[in-house]
Design a protein around this motif. Structure first.
Motif, PDB file in Angstrom:
ATOM      1  N   ARG A  60      40.309 -71.699  15.734  1.00  0.00           N
ATOM      2  CA  ARG A  60      39.425 -72.765  15.279  1.00  0.00           C
ATOM      3  C   ARG A  60      38.028 -72.247  15.000  1.00  0.00           C
ATOM      4  NH1 ARG A  60      39.908 -78.048  18.585  1.00  0.00           N
ATOM      5  NH2 ARG A  60      39.952 -76.420  20.131  1.00  0.00           N
ATOM      6  N   SER A  61      37.401 -72.810  13.983  1.00  0.00           N
ATOM      7  CA  SER A  61      36.022 -72.424  13.656  1.00  0.00           C
ATOM      8  C   SER A  61      35.066 -73.485  14.159  1.00  0.00           C
ATOM      9  CB  SER A  61      35.844 -72.314  12.143  1.00  0.00           C
ATOM     10  OG  SER A  61      36.715 -71.357  11.624  1.00  0.00           O
ATOM     11  N   PRO A  62      33.868 -73.096  14.562  1.00  0.00           N
ATOM     12  CA  PRO A  62      32.901 -74.096  15.016  1.00  0.00           C
ATOM     13  C   PRO A  62      32.305 -74.834  13.824  1.00  0.00           C
ATOM     14  CG  PRO A  62      31.889 -71.942  14.998  1.00  0.00           C
ATOM     15  CD  PRO A  62      33.306 -71.742  14.568  1.00  0.00           C
ATOM     16  N   ASP A  63      31.622 -75.938  14.099  1.00  0.00           N
ATOM     17  CA  ASP A  63      31.001 -76.712  13.013  1.00  0.00           C
ATOM     18  C   ASP A  63      29.611 -76.144  12.720  1.00  0.00           C
ATOM     19  OD1 ASP A  63      30.825 -78.612  11.061  1.00  0.00           O
ATOM     20  OD2 ASP A  63      30.194 -80.221  12.405  1.00  0.00           O
ATOM     21  N   VAL A  64      29.593 -74.920  12.240  1.00  0.00           N
ATOM     22  CA  VAL A  64      28.309 -74.303  11.869  1.00  0.00           C
ATOM     23  C   VAL A  64      28.217 -74.263  10.344  1.00  0.00           C
ATOM     24  CG1 VAL A  64      27.989 -72.894  13.935  1.00  0.00           C
ATOM     25  CG2 VAL A  64      29.316 -71.976  12.017  1.00  0.00           C
ATOM     26  N   LEU A  65      26.991 -74.103   9.852  1.00  0.00           N
ATOM     27  CA  LEU A  65      26.777 -74.234   8.409  1.00  0.00           C
ATOM     28  C   LEU A  65      26.548 -72.887   7.729  1.00  0.00           C
ATOM     29  CD1 LEU A  65      24.531 -77.424   8.662  1.00  0.00           C
ATOM     30  CD2 LEU A  65      27.000 -77.300   8.288  1.00  0.00           C
ATOM     31  N   THR A  66      27.180 -71.851   8.255  1.00  0.00           N
ATOM     32  CA  THR A  66      27.039 -70.521   7.654  1.00  0.00           C
ATOM     33  C   THR A  66      27.680 -70.499   6.260  1.00  0.00           C
ATOM     34  OG1 THR A  66      29.075 -69.914   8.745  1.00  0.00           O
ATOM     35  CG2 THR A  66      27.037 -69.229   9.829  1.00  0.00           C
ATOM     36  N   PRO A  67      27.188 -69.625   5.380  1.00  0.00           N
ATOM     37  CA  PRO A  67      27.791 -69.542   4.044  1.00  0.00           C
ATOM     38  C   PRO A  67      29.304 -69.338   4.106  1.00  0.00           C
ATOM     39  CG  PRO A  67      25.781 -68.248   4.123  1.00  0.00           C
ATOM     40  CD  PRO A  67      26.015 -68.751   5.521  1.00  0.00           C
ATOM     41  N   SER A  68      29.773 -68.549   5.061  1.00  0.00           N
ATOM     42  CA  SER A  68      31.223 -68.293   5.073  1.00  0.00           C
ATOM     43  C   SER A  68      32.018 -69.539   5.467  1.00  0.00           C
ATOM     44  CB  SER A  68      31.569 -67.110   5.971  1.00  0.00           C
ATOM     45  OG  SER A  68      31.478 -67.473   7.306  1.00  0.00           O
ATOM     46  N   GLU A  69      31.413 -70.468   6.184  1.00  0.00           N
ATOM     47  CA  GLU A  69      32.099 -71.721   6.506  1.00  0.00           C
ATOM     48  C   GLU A  69      31.997 -72.723   5.367  1.00  0.00           C
ATOM     49  OE1 GLU A  69      33.972 -72.583   9.052  1.00  0.00           O
ATOM     50  OE2 GLU A  69      33.734 -70.599   9.934  1.00  0.00           O
ATOM     51  N   ILE A  70      30.861 -72.698   4.684  1.00  0.00           N
ATOM     52  CA  ILE A  70      30.598 -73.720   3.668  1.00  0.00           C
ATOM     53  C   ILE A  70      31.242 -73.397   2.324  1.00  0.00           C
ATOM     54  CG2 ILE A  70      28.738 -74.870   2.355  1.00  0.00           C
ATOM     55  CD1 ILE A  70      28.986 -75.586   5.379  1.00  0.00           C
ATOM     56  N   LYS A  71      31.114 -72.135   1.924  1.00  0.00           N
ATOM     57  CA  LYS A  71      31.545 -71.795   0.553  1.00  0.00           C
ATOM     58  C   LYS A  71      32.982 -72.168   0.233  1.00  0.00           C
ATOM     59  CE  LYS A  71      28.109 -68.713  -1.115  1.00  0.00           C
ATOM     60  NZ  LYS A  71      27.706 -67.334  -1.348  1.00  0.00           N
ATOM     61  N   PRO A  72      33.937 -71.922   1.151  1.00  0.00           N
ATOM     62  CA  PRO A  72      35.313 -72.297   0.798  1.00  0.00           C
ATOM     63  C   PRO A  72      35.485 -73.793   0.570  1.00  0.00           C
ATOM     64  CG  PRO A  72      35.261 -70.913   2.776  1.00  0.00           C
ATOM     65  CD  PRO A  72      33.845 -71.257   2.449  1.00  0.00           C
ATOM     66  N   LEU A  73      34.567 -74.602   1.089  1.00  0.00           N
ATOM     67  CA  LEU A  73      34.706 -76.057   0.943  1.00  0.00           C
ATOM     68  C   LEU A  73      34.052 -76.598  -0.326  1.00  0.00           C
ATOM     69  CD1 LEU A  73      33.642 -77.177   4.561  1.00  0.00           C
ATOM     70  CD2 LEU A  73      35.955 -76.838   3.702  1.00  0.00           C
ATOM     71  N   LEU A  74      33.163 -75.793  -0.912  1.00  0.00           N
ATOM     72  CA  LEU A  74      32.354 -76.314  -2.018  1.00  0.00           C
ATOM     73  C   LEU A  74      33.162 -76.586  -3.284  1.00  0.00           C
ATOM     74  CD1 LEU A  74      28.937 -74.403  -2.053  1.00  0.00           C
ATOM     75  CD2 LEU A  74      29.435 -76.725  -1.306  1.00  0.00           C
ATOM     76  N   THR A  75      32.867 -77.749  -3.872  1.00  0.00           N
ATOM     77  CA  THR A  75      33.527 -78.075  -5.136  1.00  0.00           C
ATOM     78  C   THR A  75      32.476 -78.157  -6.247  1.00  0.00           C
ATOM     79  OG1 THR A  75      33.275 -80.365  -4.497  1.00  0.00           O
ATOM     80  CG2 THR A  75      35.438 -79.393  -4.141  1.00  0.00           C
ATOM     81  N   THR A  76      31.218 -77.875  -5.913  1.00  0.00           N
ATOM     82  CA  THR A  76      30.151 -77.980  -6.915  1.00  0.00           C
ATOM     83  C   THR A  76      30.212 -76.794  -7.880  1.00  0.00           C
ATOM     84  OG1 THR A  76      28.700 -76.808  -5.399  1.00  0.00           O
ATOM     85  CG2 THR A  76      28.541 -79.200  -5.398  1.00  0.00           C
ATOM     86  N   LYS A  77      29.599 -77.005  -9.062  1.00  0.00           N
ATOM     87  CA  LYS A  77      29.583 -75.918 -10.045  1.00  0.00           C
ATOM     88  C   LYS A  77      28.463 -74.943  -9.736  1.00  0.00           C
ATOM     89  CE  LYS A  77      31.430 -78.288 -14.060  1.00  0.00           C
ATOM     90  NZ  LYS A  77      31.122 -79.694 -13.692  1.00  0.00           N
ATOM     91  N   TRP A  78      27.286 -75.484  -9.411  1.00  0.00           N
ATOM     92  CA  TRP A  78      26.153 -74.588  -9.199  1.00  0.00           C
ATOM     93  C   TRP A  78      25.302 -74.940  -7.988  1.00  0.00           C
ATOM     94  CZ3 TRP A  78      21.611 -77.270  -9.490  1.00  0.00           C
ATOM     95  CH2 TRP A  78      21.682 -78.507 -10.140  1.00  0.00           C
ATOM     96  N   MET A  79      25.371 -76.181  -7.555  1.00  0.00           N
ATOM     97  CA  MET A  79      24.546 -76.595  -6.423  1.00  0.00           C
ATOM     98  C   MET A  79      25.055 -75.967  -5.118  1.00  0.00           C
ATOM     99  SD  MET A  79      22.039 -78.672  -5.558  1.00  0.00           S
ATOM    100  CE  MET A  79      21.808 -79.990  -6.725  1.00  0.00           C
ATOM    101  N   GLY A  80      24.187 -75.233  -4.453  1.00  0.00           N
ATOM    102  CA  GLY A  80      24.569 -74.658  -3.162  1.00  0.00           C
ATOM    103  C   GLY A  80      25.463 -73.441  -3.254  1.00  0.00           C
TER     104      GLY A  80
END
Ligand code: BTN
Length: 323
Positions: A60-80
């Motif tokens: 399990r991964s913690p609920d932290v906002l590191t790029p490696s946790e966030i990037k796989p979830l992103l559906t935006t084209k350029w934001m973030g």
């Protein structure tokens, strides 16, 4: 760096063990070095199963906002798509401002788990304890004159309110100019800053703070009755990662609407959320307090107030209390 690489490898093989030997071979380090990194990742909240025979497995991964946790979830084209992440920082807005001065691009974001000097509007402090809430600053480079910048603020308030509603099902309201309220209490605030010439904006920093998982008792006495968090309103812990994903999507969507359709659609959405027309308010602006009835916001986002003597005043900055 190696932590991120190890995590990436473990994520790529979700339900199987990866041997320590294989990992050490990939990164050309000893097995002891790998074990040390795994122990470090565990201190950050990653649950990693370790077996001497089979190797390592990410549980399990913690609920932290590191790029490696966030990037796989992103559906935006350029934001973030570029995330500057900090465990602790003075203020994400200050950092984003510096980065923008150094040439950071539109859509780059600064995220921190906590802020030492979180800044609120009108010189106030923004309480920013670690791992509970969201502290985000977004760099934008709109090709508009400075007098239209407050529309970007209204746009961001609408996007934040939409993200809260989509994520939680609750119905947020906006209080002029850009406080987001749930059940009459403030759940999020925006501090937007611009860097410009007289007729051209160089960049805008959208600073957004959303109270996500704070419990009522964590707020100081002074703000306990007027502030709230999404968890407090919804009675459930909020996934900060998932909420951030939703907020970045809404910001990208609303910014595109603003650029393509101009201010009308943004203002309409803002008015719908604020329902300000006809409300009795007290406004403090540059040391002066005025009472009256809110008439509307104009096309630049200023508040139009009708005072007792029937005169209309245009207020560009300040604080509103409903009376
Ligand atoms: C307000 O309502 O007074 C505005 C609060 C804005 C807080 C956010 S948190 C992220 C960003 N960095 C800051 O220092 N402030 C904004």
């Amino acid at each position: 760096m190696m932590d991120e690489e190890i995590l990436r490898l473990l994520r790529e093989h979700p339900s199987v063990f990866l041997s320590g030997e294989e990992i050490s071979r990939r990164f050309k380090v000893t097995r002891t070095a790998v074990w040390k990194r795994v122990k470090h990742l565990r201190t950050l909240g990653y649950e990693i199963e370790a077996s001497t025979r089979s190797g390592y497995r990410l549980i399990r991964s913690p609920d932290v906002l590191t790029p490696s946790e966030i990037k796989p979830l992103l559906t935006t084209k350029w934001m973030g798509r570029t995330i500057h992440y900090f465990h602790t920082i003075d203020s994400t807005n200050s950092k984003a401002y510096q980065l923008a001065l150094q040439g950071a691009e539109e859509g780059e974001v600064v995220i921190a788990e906590s802020q030492m000097k979180g800044r609120g509007r009108l010189g106030r402090h923004w309480f920013s304890p670690p791992f509970l809430n969201l502290y985000l600053s977004v760099i934008l480079r709109p090709n508009i004159p400075p007098y239209r910048a407050s529309l970007i603020t209204l746009m961001a308030a609408v996007a934040t309110a939409d993200a809260i509603q989509k994520y939680s099902g609750l119905l947020p309201m906006i209080k002029w100019p850009n406080d987001i309220l749930l059940g009459g209490r403030k759940v999020a605030g925006l501090l937007n800053e611009i860097h410009s010439e007289m007729d051209r904006i160089h960049f805008v920093i959208l600073g957004i703070g959303v109270n996500l998982n704070m419990d009522g008792k964590m707020f100081s006495k002074e703000i306990r009755d007027v502030a709230t968090s999404l968890k407090r309103e919804r009675g459930q812990t909020i996934s900060r990662k998932a909420f951030l994903q939703s907020l970045l999507e809404e910001l990208e969507r609303w910014y595109a609407i603003f650029l393509q359709e101009g201010s009308a659609t943004v203002l309409e959405a803002w008015r719908e959320r604020a329902k300000i027309k006809g409300k009795r308010v007290k406004v403090t602006s540059f040391g002066e307090t005025l009472s009256g009835v809110a008439v509307d916001v104009d096309s630049d986002g200023a508040l139009i107030l009708e005072t007792k003597d029937g005169r209309q005043k245009r207020i560009v900055a300040g604080d509103v209390v409903y009376t």
